[in-house]
Design an enzyme around this catalytic site. Sequence first.
Site, mmCIF file in Angstrom:
data_model
loop_
_atom_site.group_PDB
_atom_site.id
_atom_site.type_symbol
_atom_site.label_atom_id
_atom_site.label_comp_id
_atom_site.label_asym_id
_atom_site.label_seq_id
_atom_site.Cartn_x
_atom_site.Cartn_y
_atom_site.Cartn_z
ATOM 1 N N LYS A 114 -53.937 25.366 -101.812
ATOM 2 C CA LYS A 114 -54.790 24.718 -101.089
ATOM 3 C C LYS A 114 -54.162 23.395 -100.512
ATOM 4 O O LYS A 114 -54.699 22.893 -99.507
ATOM 5 C CB LYS A 114 -56.078 24.568 -101.753
ATOM 6 C CG LYS A 114 -56.677 25.777 -101.884
ATOM 7 C CD LYS A 114 -58.386 25.616 -102.215
ATOM 8 C CE LYS A 114 -59.203 26.840 -102.239
ATOM 9 N NZ LYS A 114 -60.300 26.819 -102.812
ATOM 10 N N LYS A 197 -57.748 39.559 -95.800
ATOM 11 C CA LYS A 197 -58.980 39.281 -96.540
ATOM 12 C C LYS A 197 -60.364 39.235 -95.583
ATOM 13 O O LYS A 197 -60.041 38.367 -94.648
ATOM 14 C CB LYS A 197 -59.068 38.365 -97.489
ATOM 15 C CG LYS A 197 -59.068 38.857 -99.022
ATOM 16 C CD LYS A 197 -58.875 37.781 -99.940
ATOM 17 C CE LYS A 197 -60.207 37.010 -100.287
ATOM 18 N NZ LYS A 197 -60.399 36.405 -101.428
ATOM 19 N N LYS A 200 -64.762 33.954 -94.271
ATOM 20 C CA LYS A 200 -65.441 32.878 -93.404
ATOM 21 C C LYS A 200 -64.791 32.244 -92.409
ATOM 22 O O LYS A 200 -65.447 31.929 -91.295
ATOM 23 C CB LYS A 200 -66.463 32.444 -94.323
ATOM 24 C CG LYS A 200 -65.724 31.377 -95.154
ATOM 25 C CD LYS A 200 -66.422 30.357 -95.733
ATOM 26 C CE LYS A 200 -65.417 29.521 -96.958
ATOM 27 N NZ LYS A 200 -65.090 29.851 -98.102
HETATM 28 P P1 AMP Z 1 -64.995 31.858 -101.087
HETATM 29 O O1 AMP Z 1 -66.284 31.476 -100.139
HETATM 30 O O2 AMP Z 1 -63.835 32.777 -100.253
HETATM 31 O O3 AMP Z 1 -64.544 31.070 -102.096
HETATM 32 O O4 AMP Z 1 -65.327 33.143 -101.976
HETATM 33 C C1 AMP Z 1 -66.591 33.180 -102.704
HETATM 34 C C2 AMP Z 1 -66.473 34.317 -103.692
HETATM 35 O O5 AMP Z 1 -66.325 35.480 -103.121
HETATM 36 C C3 AMP Z 1 -65.296 34.406 -104.440
HETATM 37 O O6 AMP Z 1 -65.461 34.839 -106.006
HETATM 38 C C4 AMP Z 1 -64.191 35.261 -103.834
HETATM 39 O O7 AMP Z 1 -63.523 35.777 -104.857
HETATM 40 C C5 AMP Z 1 -65.340 36.241 -103.392
HETATM 41 N N1 AMP Z 1 -64.689 36.840 -101.868
HETATM 42 C C6 AMP Z 1 -64.553 35.989 -100.873
HETATM 43 N N2 AMP Z 1 -63.834 36.823 -99.866
HETATM 44 C C7 AMP Z 1 -63.495 38.263 -100.523
HETATM 45 C C8 AMP Z 1 -63.272 39.505 -99.762
HETATM 46 N N3 AMP Z 1 -62.825 39.441 -98.522
HETATM 47 N N4 AMP Z 1 -63.263 40.391 -100.829
HETATM 48 C C9 AMP Z 1 -63.854 40.135 -102.075
HETATM 49 N N5 AMP Z 1 -64.228 39.125 -102.541
HETATM 50 C C10 AMP Z 1 -64.338 37.947 -101.819
#
Ligand code: AMP
Length: 334
Positions: A114, A197, A200
């Site tokens: 990050k 992946k 968002k």
């Molecule tokens: P983030 O908003 O990216 O921090 O993600 C929030 C949660 O969702 C975390 O626990 C991530 O591991 C899960 N997450 C985010 N994107 C994915 C994805 N494409 N596939 C699986 N889990 C995800």
Amino acid sequence: MRVLSGIQPTGNLHLGNYLGAIRNWVRMQDEMDADSQCFFFLADMHSITVHEGREQRIRNVRDMAAALVASGIDPDRSVLFNQARVPAHAELAWLLNGTARIGWLNRMTQFKDKAGKDREGASVGLFVYPVLQAADILLYQATHVPVGEDQKQHLELSRDIATKFNTDFGVDVFTLPAPIIPKESARIMSLRDGTAKMSKSDPSDMSRINLTDEDDAIMTKVKKAKTDPEPLPETAEGLAGRPEATNLVGIYATLSNSTPDAVCAQFAGKGFGAFKPALGELLVETLRPMRERFVELRTDDAALDAILDKGAAKAAAAAEPTLRAAYDAMGLMR
Ligand code: AMP
Ligand code: TRP
């Protein structure tokens, strides 16, 4: 069993968040017995490591709270709250700053990712993020922490901090938490690129399925998803080297509580022209009730805030004995 997990309220919830994180929480909640308890919270205090305007941050917390409830987190059975409403998190994080070592934090790969190249320009908050996370977990004597693979290192750090604190002060204040990382750890990939992946932050909205997407938007996105011209193979082995096909079969398998092998067997020899409508239908049926509940919850800010207030009161009461013991062990008189 004390289950605890947190998620950053960063807006724009998508299928990856649901299948990768939230659904596992709902399952753990639903499998709890009478002596166990689940704590789920919105890590809004962690979210200060990303700059956000006031109104947007408020919206993000309510969005995420509504999404969790709409996905099946029941605020009467689980303790659901946001960190900022429970000051014990910030207090314990400060106490643990005396225990955590700079060398330990320097090894955290999430900070390196990050912070990127400009380490000197990264906020102190980003550096000590894992100490606040340790406080989140240790405050509640959590035994089981459902997280994604990427959080394993932070969990190990929480254990190291707990062990060192207990040893340094000759006490047994903190319980060592264990990460719960789902076996078939659902990693949902972008609909436009099977090697990235679902995220968002992808500029293309066609790359992800949002929890707020309407039925026809979901169907369109699935039908336009990138694929290859080959038909579906007999077994999952035949998906090797086909990232987009692997992802779509994986989503189908996860949603239907099945396996990629079983999905391949069901659709063997058929092309994506046949598979995609089936997948779209499955997605629409799964997400519709959640979206409807989400939209309804989002019309009433006061009701959502009341849910979080109530959860925070329960959380603060559960955290108090541990916080008191930590102050006391250190000889800090409150
Ligand atoms: P983030 O908003 O990216 O921090 O993600 C929030 C949660 O969702 C975390 O626990 C991530 O591991 C899960 N997450 C985010 N994107 C994915 C994805 N494409 N596939 C699986 N889990 C995800
Ligand atoms: N750092 C976690 C993530 O990015 C979120 C989080 C904050 C968390 N505090 C936690 C997860 C405590 C589990 C336990 O996904």
